[in-house]
Design an enzyme around this catalytic site. Structure first.
Site, PDB file in Angstrom:
ATOM      1  N   SER A  12       0.858  -1.187   0.000  1.00 52.68           N
ATOM      2  CA  SER A  12       0.000   0.000   0.000  1.00 52.68           C
ATOM      3  C   SER A  12       0.889   1.230   0.000  1.00 52.68           C
ATOM      4  O   SER A  12       1.692   1.405  -0.901  1.00 52.68           O
ATOM      5  CB  SER A  12      -0.960  -0.036   1.195  1.00 52.68           C
ATOM      6  OG  SER A  12      -1.896   1.022   1.116  1.00 52.68           O
ATOM      7  N   HIS A  39      -2.402  -0.788  -3.647  1.00 58.64           N
ATOM      8  CA  HIS A  39      -3.619   0.014  -3.502  1.00 58.64           C
ATOM      9  C   HIS A  39      -3.555   1.261  -4.373  1.00 58.64           C
ATOM     10  O   HIS A  39      -2.633   2.066  -4.254  1.00 58.64           O
ATOM     11  CB  HIS A  39      -3.803   0.440  -2.044  1.00 58.64           C
ATOM     12  CG  HIS A  39      -4.152  -0.690  -1.134  1.00 58.64           C
ATOM     13  ND1 HIS A  39      -3.918  -0.653   0.215  1.00 58.64           N
ATOM     14  CD2 HIS A  39      -4.724  -1.894  -1.386  1.00 58.64           C
ATOM     15  CE1 HIS A  39      -4.333  -1.775   0.767  1.00 58.64           C
ATOM     16  NE2 HIS A  39      -4.822  -2.551  -0.184  1.00 58.64           N
ATOM     17  N   ASP A 131      -4.471  -4.541   5.735  1.00 59.53           N
ATOM     18  CA  ASP A 131      -4.881  -5.334   4.578  1.00 59.53           C
ATOM     19  C   ASP A 131      -3.756  -6.317   4.260  1.00 59.53           C
ATOM     20  O   ASP A 131      -2.583  -5.968   4.288  1.00 59.53           O
ATOM     21  CB  ASP A 131      -5.152  -4.439   3.369  1.00 59.53           C
ATOM     22  CG  ASP A 131      -5.831  -5.193   2.226  1.00 59.53           C
ATOM     23  OD1 ASP A 131      -6.475  -6.221   2.504  1.00 59.53           O
ATOM     24  OD2 ASP A 131      -5.699  -4.756   1.074  1.00 59.53           O
TER      25      ASP A 131
END
Length: 343
Positions: A12, A39, A131
């Protein structure tokens, strides 16, 4: 392909540079296939495959729905699509967001674990929140290996720290060391390991007489929580896997506990701005009415309107102070897209 040759990578914030460093160290004859989720906001144009192709010897491209998986290729999840793996092919879907992202890391990791079991190596890199943690647990439960970026080399430590706290990680290494590790794992004989069954939430069945509840219970894992989905406002169901807690609504939006807290904080801040605007308008209208009443000689009404205005201004001042201090929101920013990657 043989051995640990299915590599799934999640990153991310700070992830573009880290992923580029990882693929730069892979050899031209690398025997595995690499699948990457970074992401991105759904509205951007991603040139990440171009960046990765230039960074290392292996070609990278956006995954295409239904294409055959080939060794020596890097498949990148395109913006606004989850990347999933089926037997021998890639799948793209615009399914519900998870942890507020599409693409999200957990769907890729889960599908890889389900399809390829012990052949999978899951890699969690820099990023905020968590995540990838649940997906990495799925990989371990199906016999795969877990690799996590070392904290001292991660620009953002949230994701790797969460993975290390909740998963029995096999390797904690710097990005520069991961390519050699992946090359060695890909050449190992295909492992034949005892697979730990995926966790199930069917232990607390509903009353036998309630047919609708029983059907609902089978389709919705976990137990209903007291919270609503930030995306669609439906009821969130709480699922526990040891100490790891996640939430999923009926249509499939999913959140870790930290991601849900971050989204609730964002909703709270938006609500406070709305309240501040309403109070400002109420104060302005009350003072206008107070002036009109005063001009007509209605002192009692003017005083009442002035009091309402002062009450609204007091409440607005309190809210403004909170907003000035900042509503505490977990760092869940999307990965910054460099100019070169903005397309």
């Amino acid at each position: 392909m043989a051995g640990r040759d299915i590599v799934v990578v999640g990153a991310s914030a700070g992830g573009i540079e880290t992923v580029a460093q990882l693929v730069a160290g892979l050899q031209p004859d690398y025997a595995g296939a690499v699948f990457i989720v970074v992401h991105f906001p759904g509205s951007v144009t991603s040139t990440l495959p171009h960046i990765l192709s230039r960074a290392g010897p292996l070609p990278a491209r956006h995954a295409v729905d239904g294409e055959a998986i080939e060794p020596g290729l890097i498949y990148v999840a395109p913006p606004d699509h989850h990347l999933l793996l089926e037997d021998g092919i890639t799948r793209l879907t615009r399914g519900p967001k998870e942890n507020g992202f599409r693409p999200a890391i957990d769907p890729l990791f889960r599908s890889a674990a389900q399809t390829y079991g012990p052949r999978v190596v899951g890699v969690v890199l820099t990023g905020n929140l968590n995540d990838g943690t649940a997906g990495l647990r799925s990989i371990k439960q199906r016999g795969g290996l877990a690799v996590v970026q070392s904290l001292e080399t991660a620009l953002y430590q949230g994701m790797p720290r969460s993975a290390m706290e909740h998963v029995d990680v096999d390797y904690v290494v710097a990005p520069a060391e991961i390519p050699q590790l992946l090359s060695e794992l890909a050449l190992q004989p295909e492992p034949h390991l005892e697979i730990v069954p995926m966790s199930s939430d069917d232990s607390s069945a509903p009353d036998a007489g309630d047919v609708l509840a029983a059907l609902d219970r089978r389709t919705q894992p976990g137990v209903p929580s007291t919270m609503s989905c930030p995306e669609c406002h439906g009821v969130l169901w709480e699922v526990k896997d040891d100490e790891l807690v996640s939430f999923r609504c009926r249509v499939g939006h999913a959140y870790s506990d930290e991601a849900l807290l971050g989204h609730q904080s964002g909703i709270l801040e938006a609500a406070m701005w709305t309240a501040l605007r309403a109070l400002a308008e109420h104060s302005a209208l009350s003072r206008r009415l107070a002036g009109r009443a005063s001009g007509r000689g209605h002192a009692h009404s003017a005083a009442s309107f002035t009091e309402q205005a002062m009450d609204a201004e007091h409440h607005a001042s309190v809210i403004r102070s909170v907003l000035k201090a900042g509503v505490r929101i977990n760092d869940n920013a999307d990965t910054a897209v460099p100019t070169a990657a903005a397309g």
